[in-house]
Write an enzyme that holds these catalytic residues in place. Sequence first.
Site, PDB file in Angstrom:
ATOM      1  N   GLY A 257      39.482  44.860  49.069  1.00  0.00           N
ATOM      2  CA  GLY A 257      38.638  43.726  49.410  1.00  0.00           C
ATOM      3  C   GLY A 257      37.285  44.144  49.950  1.00  0.00           C
ATOM      4  O   GLY A 257      37.215  44.923  50.902  1.00  0.00           O
TER       5      GLY A 257
ATOM      6  N   TYR B 116      33.344  35.939  47.311  1.00  0.00           N
ATOM      7  CA  TYR B 116      34.601  36.399  47.905  1.00  0.00           C
ATOM      8  C   TYR B 116      35.716  35.370  47.675  1.00  0.00           C
ATOM      9  O   TYR B 116      36.833  35.715  47.282  1.00  0.00           O
ATOM     10  CB  TYR B 116      34.393  36.638  49.399  1.00  0.00           C
ATOM     11  CG  TYR B 116      35.592  37.199  50.125  1.00  0.00           C
ATOM     12  CD1 TYR B 116      35.948  38.540  49.969  1.00  0.00           C
ATOM     13  CD2 TYR B 116      36.351  36.405  50.980  1.00  0.00           C
ATOM     14  CE1 TYR B 116      37.035  39.068  50.653  1.00  0.00           C
ATOM     15  CE2 TYR B 116      37.435  36.930  51.659  1.00  0.00           C
ATOM     16  CZ  TYR B 116      37.777  38.253  51.493  1.00  0.00           C
ATOM     17  OH  TYR B 116      38.863  38.770  52.161  1.00  0.00           O
TER      18      TYR B 116
END
Length: 240
Positions: free
Chosen positions: A82, A146
């Site tokens: 991530g 995101y």
Amino acid sequence: MSRSVLIIGGNRGIGHSTVRAFLERGDKVAFTHRSSGADPDLAYLGALPVLCDITDPEQVESAFKEVEADQGPVEVLVANAGITRDKLLLRMSEEDFTTVLETNLIASYRLAKRATWSMVKAKQGGRIILVSSAVALKGEAGQTNYAASKAGLIGFGRSLAREVGSRGITVNIVTPGLTDTAMAAALPETRVNEIIGDVPLGRIGRPEEIAATIAFLASEEASYITGAVVPVDGGISMGH
């Protein structure tokens, strides 16, 4: 029974705690890291550090081969990658958007495909856990890239769960809320306090709490759970 576990991004934060959680359960654990170097503490505990840029297909293939040679075919994959490049959409470049999707979503496709191939070949089932985010459920200003990448993991994981369930492979998605990691530390204190103010439990999450959920989903006790989205977020995404 000891299993071959591969954790992506195990050097710090949620990944680091997840490596430790699986080691404590007696599994054989490998974890990827990038050019920053592997955490020597994890190697000391018996985990195998594997240098891998997951945005490079050749490095992913090499990483799996290294793990297979050391501890056997991967039976549990935790896709924990991530990155963020936060900006309001009107200020976000195409590179900001595509780079986040490449690391958070497309690389997870690559990893899951390779793991699934070896799990199907072994004919002994397997576990895939994708680490998404509460942002995928509730949204967040400045994080369209995101949120898109992490929401994509939910649709991807649930579709894959339907494809491989008959092979005894489960696929589940964990959605952490704000967690005490380097990513959270990079936020302004005022913003952290604002987020905590929206959390019903009134605090930030601990990496160990996310890791415990991941380890459970990989366990025999969770063998009848697949395609699930499991929030570990103090209740912030409740109702989404």
